[in-house]
Design an enzyme around this catalytic site. Structure first.
Site, PDB file in Angstrom:
ATOM      1  N   ALA A   1      25.788 -38.299  26.097  1.00 28.12           N
ATOM      2  CA  ALA A   1      25.960 -36.884  25.829  1.00 28.12           C
ATOM      3  C   ALA A   1      25.723 -36.538  24.441  1.00 28.12           C
ATOM      4  O   ALA A   1      25.620 -35.327  24.018  1.00 28.12           O
ATOM      5  CB  ALA A   1      27.181 -36.177  26.467  1.00 28.12           C
ATOM      6  N   CYS A   2      25.849 -37.563  23.323  1.00 23.94           N
ATOM      7  CA  CYS A   2      25.703 -37.191  22.155  1.00 23.94           C
ATOM      8  C   CYS A   2      24.561 -37.158  21.583  1.00 23.94           C
ATOM      9  O   CYS A   2      23.527 -38.141  21.818  1.00 23.94           O
ATOM     10  CB  CYS A   2      26.478 -38.409  21.532  1.00 23.94           C
ATOM     11  SG  CYS A   2      26.381 -38.419  19.541  1.00 23.94           S
ATOM     12  N   SER A   3      23.983 -36.024  20.980  1.00 24.12           N
ATOM     13  CA  SER A   3      22.742 -35.699  20.352  1.00 24.12           C
ATOM     14  C   SER A   3      22.206 -37.005  19.090  1.00 24.12           C
ATOM     15  O   SER A   3      21.151 -37.480  19.386  1.00 24.12           O
ATOM     16  CB  SER A   3      22.595 -34.685  19.753  1.00 24.12           C
ATOM     17  OG  SER A   3      23.177 -34.275  18.471  1.00 24.12           O
TER      18      SER A   3
END
Length: 123
Positions: free
Chosen positions: A8-10
């Protein structure tokens, strides 16, 4: 080379994109699902040459619930910090890349990912 990510982390997705573009061989560890043990965290900290509070996301809800900002940041508190990271892996800064030459980096920028690639090439 291994990269600890949260999908979920860009910044994690950007690191993976760059590794793929460079044709790097690596293993993905989704550390929220495959939670590192306290010993694994200690080993990564040694490779990073950092302390546990250096890789802790202190703005997360779990950090606030634990009152981490008030915890001492010294050798005596080190195991307590490591235990908190093992119990609440979402507090671990990401992505972390461990290179084959024994080094590791918190790879939150393109430059850090490229540095990890350079370390891996030296292995």
């Amino acid at each position: 080379m291994e990269i600890w990510i949260n999908p979920a982390c860009s910044k994690c997705r950007s690191a993976i994109t760059l590794l793929d573009a460079e044709g790097a061989e690596y293993t993905v560890r989704r550390y929220l699902e495959d939670v590192p043990s306290a010993d694994e965290i200690r080993a990564v900290l040694e490779r990073l040459d950092l302390e546990p509070w250096d890789i802790t996301r202190t703005q997360e809800a779990a950090a606030k619930e634990l009152g981490l900002k008030e915890w001492p940041r010294d050798e005596g508190a080190r195991d307590r910090w490591i235990a908190a990271l093992a119990e609440h892996p979402g507090l671990i800064q990401r992505p972390i890349i461990t290179a084959d030459d024994g080094t590791a980096l918190v790879a939150r920028s393109e430059e850090a990912v490229r540095e990890a690639l350079a370390h891996n090439d030296k292995a």
